[in-house]
Design a protein around this motif. Structure first.
Motif, PDB file in Angstrom:
ATOM      1  N   MET A 231      15.378   3.730  -3.057  1.00  0.00           N
ATOM      2  CA  MET A 231      16.358   3.416  -2.126  1.00  0.00           C
ATOM      3  C   MET A 231      16.741   2.100  -2.475  1.00  0.00           C
ATOM      4  O   MET A 231      16.023   1.170  -2.912  1.00  0.00           O
ATOM      5  N   ILE A 232      17.897   1.615  -2.178  1.00  0.00           N
ATOM      6  CA  ILE A 232      18.375   0.263  -2.050  1.00  0.00           C
ATOM      7  C   ILE A 232      18.610  -0.239  -0.694  1.00  0.00           C
ATOM      8  O   ILE A 232      19.297   0.500   0.090  1.00  0.00           O
ATOM      9  N   GLU A 233      18.367  -1.259  -0.349  1.00  0.00           N
ATOM     10  CA  GLU A 233      18.188  -1.945   0.896  1.00  0.00           C
ATOM     11  C   GLU A 233      18.899  -3.073   0.843  1.00  0.00           C
ATOM     12  O   GLU A 233      18.761  -3.810  -0.143  1.00  0.00           O
ATOM     13  N   VAL A 234      19.910  -3.201   1.737  1.00  0.00           N
ATOM     14  CA  VAL A 234      20.681  -4.621   1.917  1.00  0.00           C
ATOM     15  C   VAL A 234      20.456  -5.099   3.187  1.00  0.00           C
ATOM     16  O   VAL A 234      20.766  -4.527   4.172  1.00  0.00           O
ATOM     17  N   GLN A 235      19.880  -6.160   3.247  1.00  0.00           N
ATOM     18  CA  GLN A 235      19.619  -6.898   4.352  1.00  0.00           C
ATOM     19  C   GLN A 235      20.716  -7.893   4.744  1.00  0.00           C
ATOM     20  O   GLN A 235      21.132  -8.494   3.765  1.00  0.00           O
ATOM     21  N   SER A 236      21.006  -8.102   5.847  1.00  0.00           N
ATOM     22  CA  SER A 236      21.844  -9.243   6.320  1.00  0.00           C
ATOM     23  C   SER A 236      21.620  -9.745   7.716  1.00  0.00           C
ATOM     24  O   SER A 236      21.057  -9.192   8.434  1.00  0.00           O
ATOM     25  N   GLY A 237      21.844 -11.132   7.902  1.00  0.00           N
ATOM     26  CA  GLY A 237      21.155 -12.028   8.998  1.00  0.00           C
ATOM     27  C   GLY A 237      21.136 -13.256   8.697  1.00  0.00           C
ATOM     28  O   GLY A 237      21.195 -13.842   7.893  1.00  0.00           O
ATOM     29  N   SER A 238      20.644 -14.061   9.834  1.00  0.00           N
ATOM     30  CA  SER A 238      20.348 -15.494   9.596  1.00  0.00           C
ATOM     31  C   SER A 238      19.017 -15.759   9.137  1.00  0.00           C
ATOM     32  O   SER A 238      18.780 -16.938   9.028  1.00  0.00           O
ATOM     33  N   TYR A 239      18.184 -14.811   8.840  1.00  0.00           N
ATOM     34  CA  TYR A 239      16.575 -15.021   8.673  1.00  0.00           C
ATOM     35  C   TYR A 239      16.322 -13.840   7.939  1.00  0.00           C
ATOM     36  O   TYR A 239      16.216 -13.014   8.587  1.00  0.00           O
ATOM     37  N   LEU A 240      15.764 -13.892   6.634  1.00  0.00           N
ATOM     38  CA  LEU A 240      15.559 -12.956   5.951  1.00  0.00           C
ATOM     39  C   LEU A 240      14.018 -12.897   5.201  1.00  0.00           C
ATOM     40  O   LEU A 240      13.393 -12.227   4.637  1.00  0.00           O
TER      41      LEU A 240
ATOM     42  N   TRP B  89      20.306   1.049   4.348  1.00  0.00           N
ATOM     43  CA  TRP B  89      19.488   1.891   3.463  1.00  0.00           C
ATOM     44  C   TRP B  89      20.377   3.004   2.658  1.00  0.00           C
ATOM     45  O   TRP B  89      21.021   3.683   3.227  1.00  0.00           O
ATOM     46  N   ILE B  90      20.220   3.000   1.449  1.00  0.00           N
ATOM     47  CA  ILE B  90      20.978   4.060   0.569  1.00  0.00           C
ATOM     48  C   ILE B  90      19.858   4.670  -0.133  1.00  0.00           C
ATOM     49  O   ILE B  90      19.031   4.157  -0.880  1.00  0.00           O
ATOM     50  N   VAL B  91      19.896   5.931  -0.048  1.00  0.00           N
ATOM     51  CA  VAL B  91      18.717   6.861  -0.745  1.00  0.00           C
ATOM     52  C   VAL B  91      19.451   7.082  -2.266  1.00  0.00           C
ATOM     53  O   VAL B  91      20.395   7.602  -2.197  1.00  0.00           O
TER      54      VAL B  91
ATOM     55  N   PHE C 213      22.149 -12.802   2.953  1.00  0.00           N
ATOM     56  CA  PHE C 213      21.951 -11.432   2.551  1.00  0.00           C
ATOM     57  C   PHE C 213      20.877 -11.294   1.398  1.00  0.00           C
ATOM     58  O   PHE C 213      20.651 -12.553   0.785  1.00  0.00           O
ATOM     59  N   GLN C 214      20.199 -10.152   1.384  1.00  0.00           N
ATOM     60  CA  GLN C 214      19.504  -9.870   0.272  1.00  0.00           C
ATOM     61  C   GLN C 214      19.190  -8.418   0.004  1.00  0.00           C
ATOM     62  O   GLN C 214      19.641  -7.479   0.899  1.00  0.00           O
ATOM     63  N   VAL C 215      18.995  -7.938  -1.349  1.00  0.00           N
ATOM     64  CA  VAL C 215      19.322  -6.727  -1.829  1.00  0.00           C
ATOM     65  C   VAL C 215      18.109  -6.419  -2.548  1.00  0.00           C
ATOM     66  O   VAL C 215      17.531  -7.130  -3.337  1.00  0.00           O
ATOM     67  N   LYS C 216      17.279  -5.306  -2.095  1.00  0.00           N
ATOM     68  CA  LYS C 216      16.034  -4.792  -2.642  1.00  0.00           C
ATOM     69  C   LYS C 216      16.241  -3.494  -3.117  1.00  0.00           C
ATOM     70  O   LYS C 216      16.926  -2.522  -2.671  1.00  0.00           O
TER      71      LYS C 216
ATOM     72  N   PRO D 135       0.767  -1.371  -0.003  1.00  0.00           N
ATOM     73  CA  PRO D 135       0.083  -0.062  -0.103  1.00  0.00           C
ATOM     74  C   PRO D 135       0.810   1.310  -0.074  1.00  0.00           C
ATOM     75  O   PRO D 135       0.407   2.125  -0.489  1.00  0.00           O
ATOM     76  N   TRP D 136       2.036   1.207   0.584  1.00  0.00           N
ATOM     77  CA  TRP D 136       2.953   2.484   0.339  1.00  0.00           C
ATOM     78  C   TRP D 136       3.854   2.707  -0.799  1.00  0.00           C
ATOM     79  O   TRP D 136       4.451   3.482  -0.811  1.00  0.00           O
ATOM     80  N   GLY D 137       3.966   1.294  -1.651  1.00  0.00           N
ATOM     81  CA  GLY D 137       4.734   1.507  -2.808  1.00  0.00           C
ATOM     82  C   GLY D 137       5.036   0.091  -3.282  1.00  0.00           C
ATOM     83  O   GLY D 137       4.111  -0.740  -3.270  1.00  0.00           O
ATOM     84  N   ARG D 138       6.518  -0.225  -3.466  1.00  0.00           N
ATOM     85  CA  ARG D 138       6.789  -1.688  -4.037  1.00  0.00           C
ATOM     86  C   ARG D 138       8.117  -1.746  -3.723  1.00  0.00           C
ATOM     87  O   ARG D 138       8.861  -0.768  -3.063  1.00  0.00           O
ATOM     88  N   TYR D 139       8.705  -3.202  -3.711  1.00  0.00           N
ATOM     89  CA  TYR D 139       9.768  -3.345  -3.698  1.00  0.00           C
ATOM     90  C   TYR D 139      10.293  -4.404  -4.641  1.00  0.00           C
ATOM     91  O   TYR D 139       9.494  -5.273  -5.021  1.00  0.00           O
ATOM     92  N   ASP D 140      11.667  -4.517  -5.101  1.00  0.00           N
ATOM     93  CA  ASP D 140      11.999  -5.553  -5.948  1.00  0.00           C
ATOM     94  C   ASP D 140      13.173  -6.176  -5.438  1.00  0.00           C
ATOM     95  O   ASP D 140      14.341  -5.522  -5.151  1.00  0.00           O
ATOM     96  N   SER D 141      13.197  -7.500  -5.394  1.00  0.00           N
ATOM     97  CA  SER D 141      14.238  -8.226  -4.835  1.00  0.00           C
ATOM     98  C   SER D 141      15.300  -8.637  -6.147  1.00  0.00           C
ATOM     99  O   SER D 141      15.040  -9.271  -6.746  1.00  0.00           O
ATOM    100  N   LEU D 142      16.464  -7.764  -5.925  1.00  0.00           N
ATOM    101  CA  LEU D 142      17.379  -7.823  -6.843  1.00  0.00           C
ATOM    102  C   LEU D 142      18.295  -8.876  -6.560  1.00  0.00           C
ATOM    103  O   LEU D 142      18.941  -9.539  -7.771  1.00  0.00           O
ATOM    104  N   ASP D 143      18.650  -9.381  -5.453  1.00  0.00           N
ATOM    105  CA  ASP D 143      19.702 -10.387  -5.403  1.00  0.00           C
ATOM    106  C   ASP D 143      19.342 -11.020  -3.891  1.00  0.00           C
ATOM    107  O   ASP D 143      19.047 -10.380  -2.930  1.00  0.00           O
TER     108      ASP D 143
END
Length: 469
Positions: free
Chosen positions: A445-454, A401-403, A376-379, A363-371
């Motif tokens: 934005m580009i979001e880079v997630q890191s951790g044991s569960y994504l 988060w990178i704008v 890790f995951q990049v969106k 409802p606020w927009g969208r995200y695209d899972s790039l990798d």
């Protein structure tokens, strides 16, 4: 008063890989600059006594439906959310109960949200003819005058003439084989079953109670226990779960003595396969249709569609090729009705591609899972102007988060930070955070997630503007 009832619960699996459970075909722009849902609404303009539309949809599509209406300046009388699909007969029953909520008993123009009609003028003229039949108490279905012996549609056999136009219904028949379909077309008394109806709300409920009393009771209970959630109406989940699943045809129309079929010639198609979409679009001199970044060389009667990468066909004939960001379909045009079996096979293997795209709408927009890799995951995240995500935290992942474009207002525990292009921030595990767009342009934005569960279920929401838990 004429109330359009738009049924938007389908998944359109025969148009995979473009149409998927999370973003089915009614939300795609397949034939024009408007989505099929928007085209369904816009073709009604000009009908006399037209009221605001009433939409029945899956709860996971509620914000998509609202946004598609807003984009064409439409306001719904109600958007009713089904906890789970129960086919068309219960959906129309809920619509009839909702339409009578203020004491009215309107005519309901029941329309699937994912069909196409080439001549809206002819459609509106036929609807006006149907009004007299429905006012007299008939349950009117629109029968498409067949253009060919089509084996992908069910048929309706017309009976005797009715004084107000149209015919009584002799019988409904399932999808025939080719010789039978040829006989139907040659007879002149069979029509394609369109799944569109014009009915009086009280008449439909009365016939449903007579021929499918268990369904009527469950629908009435689910509607009586409804709750309002923002701009939506939620049916009671437990009560609706008790409702049998059946179509209008099986539950009511095959039994009622008040049915009528009215012939319709308006360039109708249910856009039910890639082949039917190819037929509905303008073709070049060799019968080819190319959409997006695609090119056909020495090809005949092909449909090539690109959603991103370049697609080139060379020396092909009667082929469909559809490319998305995570899947590629190549099929003979005569086999596109069986694409549904591909989806079923993917579902058995629990493949994500069977239900969702790489790009997910919120409802606020969208995200695209790039990798996506080990830990890790990049969106790519896009937040609409003035929108914000929920105030939340994660137990198992941190986020960077990178704008890239626009302005971000970032909440991190007890502080707020304003970030502009090329600036970044870090959200550690367990940090309560929110992302907002205070600007007038989309925030990218580009979001880079890191951790044991994504996975997405590692979200604990504290506040949410959209009623999500």
């Amino acid at each position: 008063m004429l109330v359009p009832v738009i049924l938007s619960g389908g998944s359109g699996s025969r148009l995979w890989p473009l149409s998927r459970e999370s973003y089915p075909k009614q939300f795609h722009t397949l034939l024009s600059d408007y989505s099929l849902l928007q085209e369904t609404l816009l073709r009604l303009e000009g009908l006399p006594g037209l009221a605001s539309p009433l939409l029945i949809c899956n709860e996971q599509h509620r914000f998509l439906v609202a946004e598609h209406l807003r984009a064409v300046g439409q306001t719904a009388a109600a958007i009713v959310l089904e906890p789970e699909g129960r086919n068309t007969a219960p959906a129309v029953a809920i619509a009839a109960l909702q339409a009578q909520a203020q004491g009215d008993d309107p005519l309901l123009l029941v329309l699937p949200s994912d069909h196409s009609i080439a001549s809206p003028e002819a459609f509106r003229a036929t609807v006006q003819t149907a009004i007299a039949l429905a006012t007299a108490g008939h349950l009117v279905t629109f029968g498409i005058v067949p253009e060919a012996p089509e084996t992908g549609y069910g048929y309706i056999k017309a009976g005797s003439d009715l004084d107000l136009g149209g015919y009584s219904i002799d019988r409904f028949v399932e999808k025939p084989d080719l010789p039978t379909a040829e006989d139907y077309v040659a007879s002149g008394c069979y029509y394609w079953n369109s799944g569109m109806f014009l009915i009086r709300a009280s008449v439909y409920l009365s016939e449903l109670a007579r021929y499918a009393p268990e369904m009527f009771t469950a629908c009435e209970a689910a509607w009586q226990k409804r709750q309002t959630d923002l701009d939506f109406i939620r049916l009671d989940r437990d009560a609706f779960a008790q409702c049998p699943s059946d179509s209008i045809d099986y539950a009511v129309m095959e039994h009622t003595q008040q049915g009528a079929v009215l012939p319709l010639q308006a360039g109708w198609t249910d856009v039910g396969s890639w082949s039917s979409l190819w037929q509905a679009l303008e073709q070049d001199g060799a019968g080819n249709v190319t959409v997006g970044d695609s090119l056909a060389l020495d090809c005949r009667n092909v449909y090539l569609r690109s959603e991103g990468r370049l697609v080139v066909g060379v020396g092909l004939e009667d082929v469909v090729a559809v490319e998305t960001d995570d899947a590629l379909l190549i099929a003979h045009r005569d086999r596109t009705q069986t694409v549904k079996q591909v989806v079923e096979a993917l579902q058995r293997e629990a493949r994500r591609e069977s239900r969702a795209h790489r790009k997910i709408y919120r409802p606020w927009g969208r995200y695209d899972s790039l990798d996506l890799g080990d830990r890790f995951q990049v969106k790519r995240i896009t937040v609409n102007p003035g929108a914000s995500l929920s105030l939340q935290m994660h137990h198992h992942r941190a986020e960077h988060w990178i704008v890239v474009k626009g302005t971000a207002l970032v909440t991190r525990d007890n502080e707020e930070v304003l970030l502009t292009e090329n600036q970044s921030t870090y959200i550690p595990v367990g940090c309560k955070h929110r992302l907002s767009n205070p600007g007038r342009v989309p925030l990218e934005m580009i979001e880079v997630q890191s951790g044991s569960y994504l996975e997405e279920d590692d979200i604990v929401r504290f506040e949410d503007h959209y009623g999500r838990s």
